[in-house]
Write a protein that holds these residues in place. Structure first.
Motif: not given
Length: 530
Positions: A123-127, A139-145, A166-168
């Motif tokens: 996960h890109p946000l770390g543990p 995984l990735s999170i594409a922000t400000a698309t 992290d929406l989860d």
């Protein structure tokens, strides 16, 4: 004839995970069967090219599904290595802990599943306690698309929804950019994450173009499968187990043509009854996504960049050169979990939003864009209790089953859908995004009453592609599989896919099914004694 320890039917999310985990023991011989071909299409790698894959019957199964009197739509499922993870919208969502805890009495609660997800993820946000790094699923999170996407996130914050990275992570009202199975601008399918890295293991055999016709049962035990391949019928034998991982549509279909299902249904189709199991094919639950679209007051969004052949060519060139641009994004840019009514203790609906708008749907086409600038929002009842069904109509396993969707038929689902739709309109009448809008185009401002909203949802909405429950697990003898996912009444036969889930675990299904299969491998091999 070569015999294997395990024969796995279906190379989708579950099948790829099982093939990986079960062959960790070099003494275990595994055969993985896939009715489609290899995932060699270049469109598999391009995230936003999912529509081309879903439209093509060479890469996706097209199941007719009845949505009401005289109404029918097509439910697409992946028809290649990687299954639906090779054609889906790529949203990775673990599901809500509280939903998993509904399965705790069966041994599949959040305390057990959380540990699985931390092992799966990179996960890109770390543990974090609920999040993993270093796992096989990148995984990735594409922000400000897009400026419009950022304004939609800001609008949610203005309504009191928490902006979430992290929406989860929690189960409150929240909005943000979804976590996606995309890495460096390329799709990460189950095949990429789990199968291709272990393809050279000498104890793993993969056969494509293998259409399984029925499960072979001898003396009350599953001993293999009969399949069609290269124009002839052949058998593959399993010394330990046959594992069905073909999904919530194909697995109950295969059980029924094998003589395991509702006796009346089997007899009517000309199939000898091996086991009368009324719940095989029953209990189908599927998401219905309501559509709300707007015309923009000024140019903007993705319609202008990928809504025409010229724009698509430019976007494709950008993706080839940089792995960036709109083609490197998941199916929709922004996600939210919301309450349909303010008095609820947690969200009961979810939204997907994007800075583009869909053209009027055409049969067999997943998604085409308008030329004029627009916005799209899909609203979904997260935990529907309307139940559909699937039943064979013919003894030939190549004949599609009769699927009855039964969208939004219960009082609960209709009420939540109507309340949610009004919240969607409230959202687009608020804050920065409201200033961008010229007019509502779908379903149109004339749709006002509860009945009109539900009718528009069924008539003009989209299938969520999240079917579950058609071989649901449970403690009772009437449930299709037991809590260890073994088919009751037949030794050596197990089901590991979305069909065994008796509840929706909030949102999207590829991540829950991957985790289910990861843990199922431990159950099968005895590494998990619960």
């Amino acid at each position: 004839m070569e015999e294997f320890d395990y024969v796995i039917v279906g190379a989708g999310a579950a099948g790829c995970v099982l093939a990986n985990r079960l062959t960790e023991d070099p003494g275990t011989r595994v055969l993985l069967l896939e009715a489609g071909g290899w995932d060699r299409s270049p469109y598999v790698r391009v995230p936003k090219a999912f529509s081309r894959l879903m439209d093509d019957e060479r890469t996706a199964w097209h199941y007719p599904a009845g949505t009401g009197p005289g109404r029918e739509e097509i439910w697409q499922r992946g028809r290649m290595i990687g299954g639906s993870t090779s054609v889906n919208g790529m949203i990775w969502s673990r599901g809500a802990a509280r939903d998993w805890d509904a399965l705790d009495p069966l041994g599949w609660g959040w305390s057990a599943m959380r540990q699985v997800f931390t092992r799966l993820e990179d996960h890109p946000l770390g543990p974090a306690p609920h999040r993993g790094v270093g796992g096989p699923v990148r995984l990735s999170i594409a922000t400000a698309t897009d400026p419009l996407a950022e304004e939609m996130v800001a609008t949610g914050a203005e309504l009191g929804w928490r902006r979430a990275d992290d929406l989860d992570a929690d189960d409150d009202e929240r909005i943000g950019y979804p976590t996606a199975t995309i890495h460096d601008g390329r799709r990460v399918s189950a095949a990429d994450a789990f199968l291709h890295p272990v393809r050279r293991r000498p104890n793993l055999t993969v056969e494509v173009g293998a259409v399984v016709l029925r499960v072979l049962v001898e003396g009350g035990r599953a001993v293999g499968v009969r399949m069609a391949r290269d124009g002839r019928e052949v058998e593959r034998r399993a010394a330990a187990e046959v594992i069905l991982a073909a999904g919530a549509l194909a697995t109950p279909h295969l059980l029924q043509v094998s003589g395991i299902g509702p006796a009346d249904t089997l007899r009517a189709a000309g199939v000898p009854v091996l086991l009368d199991r009324p719940r095989v094919g029953a209990g189908l639950r599927e998401h219905r996504s309501m559509v709300l679209q707007y015309r923009l007051a000024e140019p903007g969004g993705h319609n202008m960049t990928i809504g025409s052949p010229f724009g698509q060519a430019r976007a494709a060139l950008r993706w080839l050169l940089t792995r960036g641009g709109p083609l490197a994004l998941p199916v929709l840019d922004v996600a939210a979990h919301v309450k349909s009514r303010p008095d609820l203790d947690r969200p009961d609906a979810h939204l997907l939003m994007a800075p583009f708008s869909a053209a009027p749907p055409r049969p067999g086409k997943a998604l085409e864009l308008e030329r004029e600038p627009g916005l799209m929002c899909l609203g979904t009842v997260t935990r529907p209790d309307s139940e559909g069904s699937l039943a064979i109509t013919d003894a030939d396993p190549r004949t599609p089953p009769a699927i009855v969707a039964n969208y939004l038929t219960t009082e609960h689902d209709r009420r939540v859908a109507a309340d949610l739709f009004r919240r969607m309109r409230e959202f687009f009448g608020t804050g920065p995004i409201a200033k961008r809008i010229k007019a509502e185009t779908v379903p149109g401002p004339a749709v006002r009453t509860d009945a009109e909203i539900v009718e528009a949802a069924v008539a003009r909405g989209y299938c969520g592609y999240h079917a579950i429950g058609t071989c649901a697990m449970g403690d009772g003898d009437d449930h299709v599989v037991d809590p260890r996912l073994r088919v009751r009444g037949v030794d050596g036969l197990r089901v590991v896919d979305a069909s065994v889930l008796p509840v929706m675990v909030a949102g999207w299904t590829s991540a829950p099914v991957s985790a289910l299969a990861w843990r199922a491998a431990d159950v099968i091999t005895g590494r998990d004694a619960n």
